[in-house]
Each structure stands twice: as structure tokens, then as C-alpha cells.
Scaffold this motif. Sequence first.
Motif, PDB file in Angstrom:
ATOM      1  N   ILE A  26       0.863  -1.176   0.000  1.00 47.38           N
ATOM      2  CA  ILE A  26       0.000   0.000   0.000  1.00 47.38           C
ATOM      3  C   ILE A  26       0.901   1.227   0.000  1.00 47.38           C
ATOM      4  O   ILE A  26       2.069   1.144   0.366  1.00 47.38           O
ATOM      5  N   VAL A  42      -4.793  -5.689   4.985  1.00 50.70           N
ATOM      6  CA  VAL A  42      -5.977  -4.923   4.614  1.00 50.70           C
ATOM      7  C   VAL A  42      -7.226  -5.780   4.791  1.00 50.70           C
ATOM      8  O   VAL A  42      -7.288  -6.904   4.293  1.00 50.70           O
ATOM      9  N   ARG A  62     -12.470   0.427   5.339  1.00 51.12           N
ATOM     10  CA  ARG A  62     -11.521  -0.688   5.457  1.00 51.12           C
ATOM     11  C   ARG A  62     -10.631  -0.426   6.653  1.00 51.12           C
ATOM     12  O   ARG A  62     -10.365   0.720   6.998  1.00 51.12           O
ATOM     13  N   VAL A  64      -6.748  -1.086   7.994  1.00 49.41           N
ATOM     14  CA  VAL A  64      -5.416  -1.389   7.487  1.00 49.41           C
ATOM     15  C   VAL A  64      -4.464  -1.452   8.676  1.00 49.41           C
ATOM     16  O   VAL A  64      -4.440  -0.542   9.503  1.00 49.41           O
ATOM     17  N   ILE A  88      -4.744   1.751  -1.939  1.00 49.69           N
ATOM     18  CA  ILE A  88      -4.827   0.294  -1.957  1.00 49.69           C
ATOM     19  C   ILE A  88      -5.334  -0.117  -3.330  1.00 49.69           C
ATOM     20  O   ILE A  88      -6.434   0.271  -3.723  1.00 49.69           O
TER      21      ILE A  88
END
Length: 127
Positions: A26, A42, A62, A64, A88
Amino acid sequence: MTRSAFDNLFVDQASPVLMEHLGMPIVYMDAESDPVTVTGIVSAEMIREEQGENGIRVRHVRHVTISTDTTVAGGGVASPNAKAEVEIDGVRWAVEAVESFSGGLARLTCVRLPMCETSKPGYRGKR
């Protein structure tokens, strides 16, 4: 703050293995430094609907997890902040919160940019 023996063992041995097997590249970007490619774990994309004054707003969220040790393989961010962004798979996400720091890892809550669609009251009403 002093770390326990378990935390030291996790940071030294378990964290790099987790990143190697579960992580993906990422790009971490904040205003204070240049973009850096790091390995992050992730989560799946979650969709949350929130009622607002202009209807329902759909947010894509999301989590991470990144390393806070910049010397490990795969890189890390020593002090991640909530004003940063991550990329991402070519999609930009704003860091909404830094939820936790433990075991040499930081867990970030990220929201997809730009914000997603909003439904308008009565827009899809019965005809």
C-alpha cells in the motif's frame, strides 16, 4: 512505556511473518512526508449506510494494519496520523482514525475517497 517480554517477542518475530504472509503493498501519504510504499494487512471492504440531512450516505470502510517500525522488511510508518491517506490497489482512502498501537503495529480505519453516492428523499419513490 515499557513493553512486556511478549510484546518484544511479537515485534521481533511474529509481526514480520504476519506482514510477509498476509500483507500487500500500500502507499501511505501524509502532508508531512513523501509517499512511502509499505506492507499492510488490509481488511475486506465494509459498506456502511448513514442517515444524513440529505438522505442516506454510503461509506466504504476498510481497516489497514501497518508496522510502526521503519526498519523492517516491507517498511513501516513510525507515527501514522489521522490526516493521512493510503492507496490500496489504485484506490485512495482517507485515514479516519488511528485505532490502536500495539506490538509494533498500528490499526487504521480508512474511508474511500471520494465519498460515495447519496440518496435523496423521494428520488426513487413509487410512481
